[in-house]
Design a protein around this motif. Sequence first.
Motif, PDB file in Angstrom:
ATOM      1  N   ALA A  22      11.488  -9.288   5.889  1.00  0.00           N
ATOM      2  CA  ALA A  22      12.881  -9.027   6.257  1.00  0.00           C
ATOM      3  C   ALA A  22      13.827  -9.791   5.341  1.00  0.00           C
ATOM      4  O   ALA A  22      13.645 -10.987   5.096  1.00  0.00           O
ATOM      5  N   GLY A  23      14.824  -9.079   4.821  1.00  0.00           N
ATOM      6  CA  GLY A  23      15.834  -9.699   3.978  1.00  0.00           C
ATOM      7  C   GLY A  23      15.495  -9.724   2.507  1.00  0.00           C
ATOM      8  O   GLY A  23      16.361 -10.033   1.671  1.00  0.00           O
ATOM      9  N   GLU A  24      14.250  -9.394   2.146  1.00  0.00           N
ATOM     10  CA  GLU A  24      13.882  -9.392   0.730  1.00  0.00           C
ATOM     11  C   GLU A  24      14.511  -8.205   0.010  1.00  0.00           C
ATOM     12  O   GLU A  24      14.701  -7.126   0.587  1.00  0.00           O
ATOM     13  N   ALA A  25      14.824  -8.409  -1.256  1.00  0.00           N
ATOM     14  CA  ALA A  25      15.393  -7.326  -2.062  1.00  0.00           C
ATOM     15  C   ALA A  25      14.323  -6.267  -2.330  1.00  0.00           C
ATOM     16  O   ALA A  25      13.182  -6.597  -2.658  1.00  0.00           O
ATOM     17  N   ILE A  26      14.711  -5.013  -2.168  1.00  0.00           N
ATOM     18  CA  ILE A  26      13.782  -3.903  -2.386  1.00  0.00           C
ATOM     19  C   ILE A  26      13.937  -3.383  -3.811  1.00  0.00           C
ATOM     20  O   ILE A  26      15.026  -2.973  -4.209  1.00  0.00           O
ATOM     21  N   ARG A  27      12.845  -3.404  -4.546  1.00  0.00           N
ATOM     22  CA  ARG A  27      12.841  -2.914  -5.932  1.00  0.00           C
ATOM     23  C   ARG A  27      12.199  -1.544  -6.058  1.00  0.00           C
ATOM     24  O   ARG A  27      12.530  -0.778  -6.949  1.00  0.00           O
ATOM     25  N   TYR A  28      11.250  -1.256  -5.155  1.00  0.00           N
ATOM     26  CA  TYR A  28      10.485  -0.017  -5.258  1.00  0.00           C
ATOM     27  C   TYR A  28      10.515   0.755  -3.944  1.00  0.00           C
ATOM     28  O   TYR A  28      10.587   0.167  -2.871  1.00  0.00           O
ATOM     29  N   THR A  29      10.415   2.062  -4.082  1.00  0.00           N
ATOM     30  CA  THR A  29      10.196   2.951  -2.958  1.00  0.00           C
ATOM     31  C   THR A  29       8.775   3.491  -3.081  1.00  0.00           C
ATOM     32  O   THR A  29       8.274   3.684  -4.189  1.00  0.00           O
ATOM     33  N   TYR A  30       8.128   3.746  -1.927  1.00  0.00           N
ATOM     34  CA  TYR A  30       6.725   4.145  -1.925  1.00  0.00           C
ATOM     35  C   TYR A  30       6.528   5.465  -1.182  1.00  0.00           C
ATOM     36  O   TYR A  30       7.064   5.661  -0.094  1.00  0.00           O
ATOM     37  N   PHE A  31       5.724   6.338  -1.789  1.00  0.00           N
ATOM     38  CA  PHE A  31       5.301   7.587  -1.161  1.00  0.00           C
ATOM     39  C   PHE A  31       3.805   7.462  -0.857  1.00  0.00           C
ATOM     40  O   PHE A  31       2.983   7.609  -1.769  1.00  0.00           O
ATOM     41  N   PRO A  32       3.413   7.152   0.397  1.00  0.00           N
ATOM     42  CA  PRO A  32       1.987   6.996   0.703  1.00  0.00           C
ATOM     43  C   PRO A  32       1.216   8.297   0.501  1.00  0.00           C
ATOM     44  O   PRO A  32       1.735   9.390   0.763  1.00  0.00           O
ATOM     45  N   HIS A  33      -0.013   8.179   0.052  1.00  0.00           N
ATOM     46  CA  HIS A  33      -0.920   9.323  -0.049  1.00  0.00           C
ATOM     47  C   HIS A  33      -1.808   9.372   1.199  1.00  0.00           C
ATOM     48  O   HIS A  33      -1.745  10.304   1.974  1.00  0.00           O
ATOM     49  N   ASN A  34      -2.628   8.351   1.356  1.00  0.00           N
ATOM     50  CA  ASN A  34      -3.505   8.273   2.522  1.00  0.00           C
ATOM     51  C   ASN A  34      -3.378   6.932   3.248  1.00  0.00           C
ATOM     52  O   ASN A  34      -4.066   6.701   4.235  1.00  0.00           O
ATOM     53  N   ALA A  35      -2.526   6.061   2.753  1.00  0.00           N
ATOM     54  CA  ALA A  35      -2.276   4.787   3.420  1.00  0.00           C
ATOM     55  C   ALA A  35      -1.270   4.986   4.550  1.00  0.00           C
ATOM     56  O   ALA A  35      -0.509   5.955   4.561  1.00  0.00           O
ATOM     57  N   VAL A  36      -1.280   4.054   5.503  1.00  0.00           N
ATOM     58  CA  VAL A  36      -0.305   4.053   6.592  1.00  0.00           C
ATOM     59  C   VAL A  36       0.330   2.665   6.639  1.00  0.00           C
ATOM     60  O   VAL A  36      -0.378   1.652   6.621  1.00  0.00           O
TER      61      VAL A  36
END
Length: 227
Positions: free
Chosen positions: A20-34
């Motif tokens: 919580a509160g960390e800067a977001i650098r990447y967005t993720y599109f899961p394949h088979n992970a949850v």
Amino acid sequence: MLEPHLEIIDLHRRQVLYEAGEAIRYTYFPHNAVVSLVNVLEDGGSVEVAVFGREGVFGLISALFTRESFGRYIVQIPGTASQVEIEWLREAVNACPRMRLLLYRFTEALLAQTFQIVTCNAVHSVEARCCRWLLSTHDRVEQDTLPLTHEFLAEMLGTQRPSVSIVLRTLQRAGLIRQRRGGIVITDRAGLQEAACECYGKIRRSYERLLPRTYAPADDDIGSTMS
């Protein structure tokens, strides 16, 4: 537009991608992970408020506004995901109306999911919530065996481990699941749906309405059990 900038990465069980509160650098599109978004309390407790699988994307909403994580993103089920830098995604959203509409629809489905999970955590029994959680995770993976421990499931449900252990033994005696070391096997999905609260059906129908083909056609049995 995004494909040249996507990088496939491995996500490991219990890996924390953002606090919580960390800067977001990447967005993720899961394949088979949850991946779960959990709210961590001052006493160290936590409760899940949203879950992401192959139907969606995480790190998006925060990145488009504050660029800070709402909570802790932790990997439930290990697997792979496509990672993309925020700036590339922002450019694609601004340039492509179809992508923008799709992400708007996903955002609405995500908010509906979060709204229902918050309600579920407040009013429904641990057993009903556990069934809802197992079903929603089962929807996102292509296997009947979910690599989950009692401890982790208790964290996601915001309850004590002994309570989860009692519920899982009850479900196993009813023939709905089978427990084995480090995992839970779904043996009677229809029975789990009957034991789950209404929240599972409501969340699923929101995704089916806003994002058609989110679920495999073979799973279209929800109408008869959740109506």
